[in-house]
Motif scaffolding. Structure first.
Motif, short mmCIF file in Angstrom:
data_model
loop_
_atom_site.label_atom_id
_atom_site.label_comp_id
_atom_site.label_asym_id
_atom_site.label_seq_id
_atom_site.Cartn_x
_atom_site.Cartn_y
_atom_site.Cartn_z
N LEU A 4 0.84 -1.20 0.00
CA LEU A 4 0.00 0.00 0.00
C LEU A 4 0.87 1.25 0.00
CD1 LEU A 4 -3.04 0.58 0.02
CD2 LEU A 4 -2.89 0.86 2.51
N GLU A 8 1.06 4.40 -2.75
CA GLU A 8 0.99 5.83 -2.42
C GLU A 8 2.18 6.57 -3.03
OE1 GLU A 8 0.21 7.21 1.39
OE2 GLU A 8 -1.72 6.23 1.55
N GLU A 90 -10.37 4.33 -7.30
CA GLU A 90 -10.61 3.32 -6.27
C GLU A 90 -9.84 2.05 -6.60
OE1 GLU A 90 -14.57 2.50 -4.05
OE2 GLU A 90 -14.49 1.03 -5.68
N ASP A 93 -8.43 -3.96 -2.11
CA ASP A 93 -7.34 -4.63 -1.39
C ASP A 93 -6.96 -5.93 -2.10
OD1 ASP A 93 -5.67 -5.01 1.13
OD2 ASP A 93 -6.89 -6.83 1.16
N LEU A 347 -4.16 7.33 0.22
CA LEU A 347 -5.06 6.20 0.04
C LEU A 347 -5.80 5.94 1.35
CD1 LEU A 347 -2.99 3.68 -2.12
CD2 LEU A 347 -5.13 4.77 -2.76
N ARG A 348 -7.11 6.03 1.31
CA ARG A 348 -7.93 5.86 2.52
C ARG A 348 -8.91 4.72 2.30
NH1 ARG A 348 -7.77 10.70 0.85
NH2 ARG A 348 -9.90 10.64 0.03
N GLN A 349 -9.05 3.88 3.33
CA GLN A 349 -9.98 2.76 3.21
C GLN A 349 -11.42 3.27 3.31
OE1 GLN A 349 -9.48 -0.33 6.13
NE2 GLN A 349 -11.18 -1.57 5.35
N ASN A 350 -12.26 2.80 2.40
CA ASN A 350 -13.67 3.14 2.48
C ASN A 350 -14.30 2.41 3.65
OD1 ASN A 350 -13.68 4.73 0.10
ND2 ASN A 350 -13.73 2.87 -1.15
N THR A 355 -11.79 -1.66 0.13
CA THR A 355 -11.31 -0.86 -1.00
C THR A 355 -10.66 0.42 -0.48
OG1 THR A 355 -13.49 0.22 -1.19
CG2 THR A 355 -13.07 -1.71 -2.59
N TYR A 356 -9.80 0.99 -1.30
CA TYR A 356 -9.12 2.23 -0.96
C TYR A 356 -9.40 3.27 -2.05
CZ TYR A 356 -6.47 -0.79 2.20
OH TYR A 356 -6.11 -1.69 3.17
#
Length: 383
Positions: A4, A8, A90, A93, A347-350, A355-356
């Motif tokens: 991850l 980024e 989007e 993972d 990148l942020r997790q929903n 998903t990011y």
């Protein structure tokens, strides 16, 4: 190994510059002609001085007489709020883990996401450039259930999520469009909806929040840049209802009027598809060659006396714009950037999903310093 953090780093150091360049130079032919600047941005507002007329400190006189009185340039102040433009990608993972053993696979994944973002941004940026800032897409003229007729579908595409407003300008629903019938000018929603004639559609959450596009210059019934139009005739552009096929005389009359009355030199012409055909028919009738030219960004277009004549799907039917693009400026707080959390993550997790997402943002607005130096021809038909 792809992680991850690697994703980024790639988005920040490699892809951001590429995406920014593509959005600024490949999204729309008109956008490539407009200067982008951070000047005149104060907090959340744009405040810029626009000059009109000429300096008044000139005159003739006697050999030993008084000199002309000094009178400086005439200025009015334009004020606009920065508009918030967003774009999201989007990544799941599962996709990241599946590509963990191959950088090539991961690169393909990011490329696919960014190409999708570019395609969506190309559509919406082009639409906003020729819009009036309201975000309005169309007005319902008939139909029922899932399918409805519209006054135009040029601003609509499959997959778009829209807000529905009734005749009292109250939001009644939000729904996604599943199909656009461009021949019969009708749309189909993904589920049943109850609409009446006169209802309007807007891009989700965007009503009255989009950039001040070309359409706003010619909507003389509304104020612009914080000024009341009737108090400033300078704000009124050149307009003419052609009421027939296009020809060189009509185009040249508009160009000459801008040069003589506003000191404005046209360097860009855009038109709807039917107007492009009308122009081709006119040239063909007189056995005239139609020149083709290439613009910055790789766009190829027709040419009129050395000026680019660009077809754009977002120009209203039967309409041609004659523009001096040097009068336009995209004022921005900054260029496209990824939204970051407090610790610098993009990148942020929903919430509740594997998903990011990464969000691109730009705070800007389009301002024309010389509205009376632009022209619009309407009512153009085919022969």
């Amino acid at each position: 190994m792809v992680t991850l953090q690697n994703a980024e780093n790639a988005l920040k150091s490699v892809y951001l510059g590429t995406v920014t360049e593509l959005l600024n130079t490949r999204a729309n032919p008109l956008l490539t002609k407009i200067e982008q600047s951070s000047a005149d941005v104060y907090g959340k507002e744009i405040r810029t001085a626009a000059k009109f007329g000429i300096n008044g400190g000139i005159g003739a006189g006697d050999e030993d007489g008084d000199l002309p009185e000094a009178h400086g340039n005439n200025y009015i102040q334009f004020v606009s709020t920065l508009k918030n433009l967003y774009g999201q990608i989007e990544i799941s993972d599962k996709a990241i883990r599946a590509s963990s053993d191959g950088r090539g696979t991961f690169t393909d994944l990011l490329n696919a996401e960014l190409e999708g973002l570019l395609s969506a941004s190309k559509f919406n940026l082009g639409r906003m450039l020729y819009g009036d800032g309201s975000g309005k897409l169309c007005t319902i003229t008939g139909g029922g259930g899932r399918s409805y007729q519209c006054d135009t579908v040029r601003n609509i595409i499959e997959g778009m999520v829209v807000d529905i407003y009734n005749s009292e300008e109250t939001k009644t629903d939000t729904v996604r469009i599943s199909y656009v019938d461009r021949i019969n000018e009708s749309i189909t929603f993904e589920r049943l909806c109850t609409l009446s004639n006169g209802y309007t559609l807007y891009v989700q959450g965007s009503k009255d929040k989009e950039i001040t596009g070309i359409g706003a210059l010619f909507d003389t019934g509304k104020d612009i840049y914080g000024l009341t139009r009737w108090q400033y005739p300078y704000l009124n552009p050149y307009t003419k209802d052609v009421g027939g096929p296009i020809d060189e005389i009509v185009i040249q009359e508009a160009i000459d009027a801008l040069e003589n009355n506003a000191g404005s030199t046209v360097d860009f012409i855009s038109c709807s598809q039917d107007v492009k055909y009308s122009f081709i028919e006119y040239m063909s009738a007189f056995k005239r060659n139609i020149d083709v030219m290439e613009l910055d960004g790789g766009f190829k277009t027709l040419s009129y006396n050395g000026l680019p004549l660009v077809y754009d799907r977002f120009v209203p039917k039967g309409t041609m714009y004659l523009l001096n693009t040097k009068s336009f400026k995209m004022h921005q707080l900054c260029d496209w950037r990824f939204l970051e959390t407090e610790n610098g993550k993009i990148l942020r997790q929903n919430q509740g999903k594997p998903t990011y997402t990464a969000t691109l943002v730009k705070y800007c607005d389009l301002i024309c310093s010389r509205p009376n130096g632009q022209a619009m021809l309407t009512g153009i038909t085919r022969s």
